[in-house]
Scaffold this motif. Structure first.
Motif, PDB file in Angstrom:
ATOM      1  N   GLY A  96       0.817  -1.214   0.000  1.00 37.47           N
ATOM      2  CA  GLY A  96       0.000   0.000   0.000  1.00 37.47           C
ATOM      3  C   GLY A  96       0.848   1.260   0.000  1.00 37.47           C
ATOM      4  N   TRP A  97       1.953   1.242   0.732  1.00 37.35           N
ATOM      5  CA  TRP A  97       2.868   2.390   0.775  1.00 37.35           C
ATOM      6  C   TRP A  97       3.474   2.639  -0.604  1.00 37.35           C
ATOM      7  CZ3 TRP A  97       8.468   2.434   0.869  1.00 37.35           C
ATOM      8  CH2 TRP A  97       9.011   3.653   1.244  1.00 37.35           C
ATOM      9  N   MET A  98       3.922   1.583  -1.283  1.00 36.97           N
ATOM     10  CA  MET A  98       4.482   1.743  -2.629  1.00 36.97           C
ATOM     11  C   MET A  98       3.413   2.209  -3.615  1.00 36.97           C
ATOM     12  SD  MET A  98       7.203  -1.366  -3.113  1.00 36.97           S
ATOM     13  CE  MET A  98       6.010  -2.667  -2.904  1.00 36.97           C
ATOM     14  N   LEU A  99       2.210   1.700  -3.471  1.00 34.18           N
ATOM     15  CA  LEU A  99       1.127   2.097  -4.360  1.00 34.18           C
ATOM     16  C   LEU A  99       0.766   3.564  -4.162  1.00 34.18           C
ATOM     17  CD1 LEU A  99      -0.576   0.603  -6.465  1.00 34.18           C
ATOM     18  CD2 LEU A  99      -2.294   0.268  -4.712  1.00 34.18           C
ATOM     19  N   MET A 100       0.843   4.042  -2.930  1.00 33.82           N
ATOM     20  CA  MET A 100       0.555   5.448  -2.640  1.00 33.82           C
ATOM     21  C   MET A 100       1.546   6.354  -3.372  1.00 33.82           C
ATOM     22  SD  MET A 100       0.592   7.415   1.022  1.00 33.82           S
ATOM     23  CE  MET A 100       2.342   7.163   1.208  1.00 33.82           C
ATOM     24  N   PHE A 101       2.845   6.023  -3.327  1.00 34.88           N
ATOM     25  CA  PHE A 101       3.839   6.832  -4.009  1.00 34.88           C
ATOM     26  C   PHE A 101       3.694   6.733  -5.526  1.00 34.88           C
ATOM     27  CE2 PHE A 101       6.018   6.743   0.104  1.00 34.88           C
ATOM     28  CZ  PHE A 101       6.292   8.092   0.228  1.00 34.88           C
ATOM     29  N   THR A 102       3.239   5.596  -6.015  1.00 40.19           N
ATOM     30  CA  THR A 102       2.995   5.453  -7.446  1.00 40.19           C
ATOM     31  C   THR A 102       1.909   6.422  -7.899  1.00 40.19           C
ATOM     32  OG1 THR A 102       3.629   3.134  -7.369  1.00 40.19           O
ATOM     33  CG2 THR A 102       2.323   3.842  -9.255  1.00 40.19           C
ATOM     34  N   PHE A 103       0.817   6.468  -7.155  1.00 36.76           N
ATOM     35  CA  PHE A 103      -0.273   7.380  -7.515  1.00 36.76           C
ATOM     36  C   PHE A 103       0.131   8.843  -7.340  1.00 36.76           C
ATOM     37  CE2 PHE A 103      -3.272   3.712  -6.710  1.00 36.76           C
ATOM     38  CZ  PHE A 103      -3.506   3.513  -8.059  1.00 36.76           C
ATOM     39  N   GLN A 104       0.981   9.127  -6.347  1.00 42.75           N
ATOM     40  CA  GLN A 104       1.472  10.494  -6.194  1.00 42.75           C
ATOM     41  C   GLN A 104       2.325  10.887  -7.395  1.00 42.75           C
ATOM     42  OE1 GLN A 104       3.560  10.814  -2.495  1.00 42.75           O
ATOM     43  NE2 GLN A 104       1.703  11.181  -1.309  1.00 42.75           N
ATOM     44  N   ARG A 148       7.019  18.595 -10.538  1.00 43.68           N
ATOM     45  CA  ARG A 148       8.140  19.305  -9.935  1.00 43.68           C
ATOM     46  C   ARG A 148       9.261  19.374 -10.959  1.00 43.68           C
ATOM     47  NH1 ARG A 148       9.219  15.858  -4.761  1.00 43.68           N
ATOM     48  NH2 ARG A 148       8.942  14.266  -6.331  1.00 43.68           N
ATOM     49  N   GLU A 149       9.995  20.458 -10.916  1.00 38.71           N
ATOM     50  CA  GLU A 149      11.129  20.589 -11.819  1.00 38.71           C
ATOM     51  C   GLU A 149      12.302  19.812 -11.237  1.00 38.71           C
ATOM     52  OE1 GLU A 149      13.962  24.014 -13.729  1.00 38.71           O
ATOM     53  OE2 GLU A 149      11.869  24.479 -13.337  1.00 38.71           O
TER      54      GLU A 149
END
Length: 79
Positions: free
Chosen positions: A40-48, A55-56
């Motif tokens: 779930g933590w990895m999936l959260m960063f994927t969606f972010q 971001r540049e």
């Protein structure tokens, strides 16, 4: 019902109960919960990364870089 069918049903009932009363069962639940949380933590960063704000990064500023790390001077005006 025969005695063997009753014994079979009792065995199936015992086998269907989750093993939460011993250390191995509790450890199994903890490990599965850990891996589910990690997923779930990895999936959260994927969606972010997909839907989050842009971001540049250094890759975006690659064309502005020079040897000494300063911005490239503006091109002279065309004649």
């Amino acid at each position: 019902m025969s005695a063997s069918e009753i014994a079979d049903n009792k065995w199936e009932l015992e086998a269907s109960k989750p093993p939460i009363s011993d250390v191995g069962g509790i450890l199994q639940i903890v490990v599965v919960t850990f891996f589910a949380a990690l997923f779930g933590w990895m999936l959260m960063f994927t969606f972010q990364g997909i839907f989050g704000s842009k971001r540049e990064t250094l890759a975006d500023a690659y064309s502005n870089l020079t040897v000494d790390g300063k911005k490239a001077p503006a091109a002279p005006p065309a004649e």
